[in-house]
Design a protein around this motif. Structure first.
Motif, short mmCIF file in Angstrom:
data_model
loop_
_atom_site.label_atom_id
_atom_site.label_comp_id
_atom_site.label_asym_id
_atom_site.label_seq_id
_atom_site.Cartn_x
_atom_site.Cartn_y
_atom_site.Cartn_z
N UNK A 25 -52.48 -33.23 6.95
CA UNK A 25 -51.69 -34.36 7.46
C UNK A 25 -51.20 -34.05 8.89
N UNK A 26 -51.27 -35.03 9.79
CA UNK A 26 -50.83 -34.79 11.17
C UNK A 26 -49.32 -34.54 11.22
N UNK A 27 -48.88 -33.77 12.21
CA UNK A 27 -47.46 -33.48 12.35
C UNK A 27 -46.72 -34.58 13.12
N UNK A 28 -47.46 -35.39 13.90
CA UNK A 28 -46.85 -36.42 14.73
C UNK A 28 -47.70 -37.70 14.68
N UNK A 29 -47.05 -38.82 15.00
CA UNK A 29 -47.74 -40.09 15.12
C UNK A 29 -47.73 -40.50 16.59
N UNK A 52 -51.06 -46.07 17.22
CA UNK A 52 -52.45 -46.04 17.67
C UNK A 52 -53.13 -44.71 17.38
N UNK A 53 -52.45 -43.76 16.72
CA UNK A 53 -53.11 -42.49 16.47
C UNK A 53 -52.21 -41.46 15.82
N UNK A 54 -52.71 -40.23 15.84
CA UNK A 54 -52.01 -39.10 15.21
C UNK A 54 -52.24 -37.85 16.03
N UNK A 55 -51.36 -36.84 15.83
CA UNK A 55 -51.46 -35.60 16.58
C UNK A 55 -51.24 -34.40 15.66
N UNK A 82 -47.63 -44.12 26.12
CA UNK A 82 -47.87 -43.41 24.86
C UNK A 82 -46.64 -42.58 24.53
N UNK A 83 -46.24 -42.64 23.26
CA UNK A 83 -45.11 -41.88 22.75
C UNK A 83 -45.58 -41.13 21.51
N UNK A 84 -45.29 -39.84 21.44
CA UNK A 84 -45.65 -39.03 20.28
C UNK A 84 -44.36 -38.65 19.57
N UNK A 85 -44.26 -39.01 18.28
CA UNK A 85 -43.05 -38.78 17.49
C UNK A 85 -43.40 -38.15 16.14
#
Length: 65
Positions: free
Chosen positions: A8-12, A28-31, A53-56
């Protein structure tokens, strides 16, 4: 896809448009973090043309309502 990405990704990843009360967030994605903790692998399902783009970190499922 790496073994790390199979988990599972740690961030969205979101594209955010607007400011204040008129802000619109679209997922729009995962990290996934690199093993050395110095960066991320990012997968996008859409390529934004506008906004930022924001990564949370994901919120717990009950907070998503």
């Amino acid at each position: 896809m790496t073994q790390k990405q199979a988990k599972r990704p740690s961030h969205e990843v979101y594209v955010v448009e607007g400011e204040g009360d008129k802000t619109h967030w679209t997922k729009v994605g995962a990290a996934w973090p690199h093993d050395d903790g110095e960066g991320f692998n990012i997968t996008l399902s859409a390529l934004p043309l506008n906004g930022r783009l924001v990564i949370r970190k994901p919120k717990p499922q009950e907070d998503r309502g």
